[in-house]
Design a protein around this motif. Structure first.
Motif, short mmCIF file in Angstrom:
data_model
loop_
_atom_site.label_atom_id
_atom_site.label_comp_id
_atom_site.label_asym_id
_atom_site.label_seq_id
_atom_site.Cartn_x
_atom_site.Cartn_y
_atom_site.Cartn_z
N PHE A 267 0.84 -1.20 0.00
CA PHE A 267 0.00 0.00 0.00
C PHE A 267 0.87 1.25 0.00
CE2 PHE A 267 -4.20 -1.65 2.08
CZ PHE A 267 -4.34 -2.57 1.05
N LYS A 268 1.96 1.21 0.75
CA LYS A 268 2.79 2.39 0.94
C LYS A 268 3.71 2.67 -0.25
CE LYS A 268 2.82 1.78 5.97
NZ LYS A 268 3.64 1.56 7.18
N THR A 269 3.82 1.75 -1.18
CA THR A 269 4.69 1.95 -2.35
C THR A 269 3.95 2.57 -3.53
OG1 THR A 269 4.28 -0.24 -3.30
CG2 THR A 269 6.04 -0.06 -1.66
N ILE A 270 2.63 2.65 -3.47
CA ILE A 270 1.84 3.13 -4.60
C ILE A 270 1.65 4.64 -4.50
CG2 ILE A 270 -0.38 2.95 -5.79
CD1 ILE A 270 -0.53 0.08 -4.69
N CYS A 271 2.02 5.34 -5.55
CA CYS A 271 1.96 6.81 -5.55
C CYS A 271 0.53 7.32 -5.49
CB CYS A 271 2.65 7.36 -6.79
SG CYS A 271 4.43 7.10 -6.84
N GLU A 272 0.37 8.50 -4.93
CA GLU A 272 -0.93 9.15 -4.96
C GLU A 272 -1.29 9.47 -6.42
OE1 GLU A 272 -3.28 13.08 -3.19
OE2 GLU A 272 -1.37 12.45 -2.31
N GLY A 273 -2.47 9.05 -6.82
CA GLY A 273 -2.92 9.28 -8.19
C GLY A 273 -2.59 8.16 -9.15
N SER A 279 -5.55 -3.60 -10.47
CA SER A 279 -6.03 -3.91 -9.13
C SER A 279 -5.83 -2.74 -8.18
CB SER A 279 -5.34 -5.16 -8.59
OG SER A 279 -5.79 -5.46 -7.30
N TYR A 280 -4.65 -2.58 -7.63
CA TYR A 280 -4.41 -1.55 -6.63
C TYR A 280 -4.40 -0.17 -7.27
CZ TYR A 280 -3.21 -5.06 -3.09
OH TYR A 280 -3.26 -6.10 -2.20
N LYS A 281 -5.36 0.67 -6.89
CA LYS A 281 -5.48 2.01 -7.44
C LYS A 281 -5.50 3.01 -6.29
CE LYS A 281 -8.61 0.23 -11.04
NZ LYS A 281 -7.88 0.40 -12.28
N LEU A 301 -7.38 2.70 -2.97
CA LEU A 301 -6.67 3.16 -1.78
C LEU A 301 -6.93 4.64 -1.51
CD1 LEU A 301 -3.22 1.41 -2.39
CD2 LEU A 301 -5.23 0.52 -1.19
N HIS A 302 -6.94 4.98 -0.25
CA HIS A 302 -7.07 6.37 0.18
C HIS A 302 -5.88 7.17 -0.37
CE1 HIS A 302 -7.28 9.88 2.81
NE2 HIS A 302 -8.52 9.52 3.11
N ARG A 307 -4.45 2.72 3.66
CA ARG A 307 -5.58 1.82 3.81
C ARG A 307 -6.50 1.94 2.61
NH1 ARG A 307 -9.96 4.89 4.66
NH2 ARG A 307 -9.87 6.77 5.99
N ARG A 308 -7.47 1.03 2.56
CA ARG A 308 -8.50 1.10 1.52
C ARG A 308 -9.53 2.17 1.88
NH1 ARG A 308 -9.78 -5.19 -0.09
NH2 ARG A 308 -11.25 -4.14 -1.48
N LEU A 309 -10.33 2.55 0.90
CA LEU A 309 -11.38 3.53 1.15
C LEU A 309 -12.38 2.99 2.16
CD1 LEU A 309 -12.30 4.82 -2.43
CD2 LEU A 309 -10.85 5.94 -0.74
N SER A 310 -12.95 3.89 2.94
CA SER A 310 -14.06 3.52 3.82
C SER A 310 -15.36 3.61 3.04
CB SER A 310 -14.12 4.46 5.02
OG SER A 310 -14.52 5.76 4.61
N ALA A 311 -16.42 3.01 3.59
CA ALA A 311 -17.73 3.11 2.95
C ALA A 311 -18.18 4.57 2.89
CB ALA A 311 -18.74 2.27 3.73
N ALA A 312 -17.87 5.36 3.91
CA ALA A 312 -18.24 6.78 3.91
C ALA A 312 -17.57 7.51 2.75
CB ALA A 312 -17.84 7.42 5.24
#
Length: 379
Positions: A267-273, A279-281, A301-302, A307-312
Motif C-alpha cells: 500500500f505504501k509503495t503506490i503513488c498518490e494518483g 487492481s491496486y489504485k 486506496l485512500h 488503507r483502503r477507502l471507507s464506505a463513507a
C-alpha cells in the motif's frame, strides 16, 4: 390548490439497490411509489437510509421478490392502474445487473442469468405501459459487438410503443467526482408524447466535460501531508472536496473499510494518483476517482492514508448526500457491492431533471396541469 410535481409524477423502481437512482428522482420531485430489490441487505439499506433522510416508505411498499415473478403480477398491475386513475404521469426506472455485459465481469451476455433480467425488465415496461422509462447498464451492452445485437433486440421490442433515445453518459458530466460511463436508454410513450429530440442535459448542464483540465499527475505517497490544491481545477470534481463536504471522518460509516491481512507494505509503495493498474489504485485528492467498482480484484486506496477507502468515502465519491448512511450491522462486502452497483446520485438527479423537462414540454395528455411549471423548470 395547484398540484406539486411530486403529486403528478409516480415512479416504479426496479433493481433498486440502495436507492441512489431513486433519491435522484425524488430530489427532482418524482414520487417513488414502489421499489423492488431482491437482495435483502440492499433493501434494508434502502429502508434505513430513507428513515435517516426523512423520506416516507413507497406507497405500494418495498418488495424483494424475484423480478421475473412480477411479470403478470396483479398487485403491480393494479398499482399502476390506480396511479393512472389519479391522472399521474407514470415512470419505470431501473438498472438490471450488469456483470454479463461487462468486459471486466462475466461477459456472458443475454444468455447469462443477469442478462436475462434485462429482457425481463423490458417485458415489464411493455406490459405495464408506463408513460416513460429509464434503463441503465454498463457501456459494454452498447459498445461491445457481442452484446450490441441483444441491445438492438430490446430496442426493437420497445420502439413499437415508445420513442427512444440512448446515450453513453459519464458521471463527470453531472458533477460527480468519478470517471464512470454508463449506457442510458430512455423512452416516452408514443400515444402521449410528441416525437421530439430528448435533451441530455444540454440546457441544464451547459459546461459538462471534466476532461479538458490539466489534472495533477502521480506524486509520491506522503501520509497525511498537505498537498495544496491547484487553483485552475474545478473543486467540485475532486475527491478531497467530497470528503470534506460529506465530513467523511465523522460519518457513521467512517470505520467501515477492509483491513488487509497482508499487503500493507505494498500500500505504501503506490503513488498518490496511480490509478491505472488493474487492481491496486490509489486515488489523488485533487482529481476525480476512477469508476467506483469495488468487487473482485479492484482495490481503491485512500489518497494519503495507508488503507483502503471507507464506505463513507466511497459514498462521497458516488456524490450521495452526507446524511445517507448504511446500517451499522451491514456487512462490508454488501456495503461496497451496493455502492459499486449504484447510479451516482448527482447523475441520477441530472437525468431526472432532463426527463422532467421533457415531460413538461412534450406530454400531450392533461398537459394543462404542467403548463404553470414549465417556465420555472426550464430556467
Amino acid at each position: 390548490m395547484t398540484k406539486k410535481f411530486n403529486e403528478s409524477f409516480s415512479v416504479f423502481s426496479f433493481f433498486s439497490g440502495g436507492g441512489f437512482l431513486d433519491l435522484g428522482f425524488e430530489s427532482e420531485e418524482f414520487d417513488v411509489v414502489f421499489a423492488n430489490e431482491i437482495h435483502t441487505p440492499f433493501l434494508e439499506a434502502y429502508s434505513h437510509s430513507r428513515d435517516i433522510l426523512g423520506i416516507r416508505e413507497p406507497k405500494y411498499g418495498l418488495s424483494n421478490v424475484d423480478i421475473t415473478s412480477l411479470r403478470g403480477d396483479r398487485g403491480l398491475a393494479e398499482a399502476v392502474k390506480m396511479e393512472e386513475n389519479l391522472k399521474k404521469v407514470i415512470g419505470f426506472i431501473g438498472g438490471p445487473p450488469c456483470p454479463d455485459f461487462s468486459v471486466g465481469g462475466k461477459n456472458r451476455g443475454r444468455s447469462g442469468e443477469n442478462g436475462r433480467l434485462s429482457e425481463t425488465y423490458v417485458d415489464l415496461i411493455i406490459n405495464g405501459k408506463p408513460h416513460f422509462f429509464l434503463f441503465e447498464n454498463v457501456k459494454g451492452l452498447y459498445r461491445t459487438k457481442k452484446h450490441r445485437e441483444f441491445f438492438e433486440h430490446l430496442k426493437d421490442k420497445l420502439c413499437q410503443f415508445y420513442y427512444l433515445s440512448e446515450r453513453v453518459v459519464n458521471a463527470l458530466e453531472y458533477g460527480v467526482p468519478q470517471d464512470r460511463e454508463r449506457i442510458i436508454l430512455v423512452g416516452f410513450r408514443r400515444d402521449c408524447f410528441e416525437e421530439t429530440k430528448f435533451g441530455w442535459g444540454e440546457r441544464l448542464y451547459p459546461d459538462r466535460s471534466g476532461f479538458q483540465y490539466d489534472w495533477p499527475d502521480v506524486t509520491p505517497f506522503y501520509p497525511r501531508k498537505l498537498v495544496p490544491r491547484p487553483d485552475h481545477l474545478p473543486l467540485g470534481l475532486t475527491v478531497q472536496y467530497w470528503f470534506d463536504r460529506n465530513d467523511v471522518k465523522n460519518h457513521p460509516n467512517s470505520k467501515h473499510h477492509f483491513k488487509p491481512r497482508a499487503g500493507l507494505p505494498r500500500f505504501k509503495t503506490i503513488c498518490e494518483g496511480d490509478d491505472k493498474k488493474k487492481s491496486y489504485k490509489r486515488l489523488h485528492r485533487w482529481r476525480y476517482s476512477p469508476t467506483a467498482a469495488y468487487g473482485n480484484n479492484e482495490v481503491h486506496l485512500h489518497p494519503y492514508k495507508a488503507r483502503r477507502l471507507s464506505a463513507a468515502e466511497a459514498l462521497a465519491i458516488q456524490s450521495l448526500p452526507k446524511e445517507y448512511e448504511f446500517p451499522a450491522d451491514m456487512g462490508l462486502s454488501n456495503m461496497f457491492k451496493c455502492i459499486g452497483n449504484g447510479v451516482p446520485y448527482l447523475a441520477a438527479k441530472g437525468l431526472a431533471a432532463s426527463i422532467k423537462l421533457h415531460i413538461i414540454e412534450n406530454y400531450q395528455t392533461n398537459l394543462q396541469q404542467f403548463n404553470e411549471f414549465s417556465t420555472s423548470s426550464a430556467a
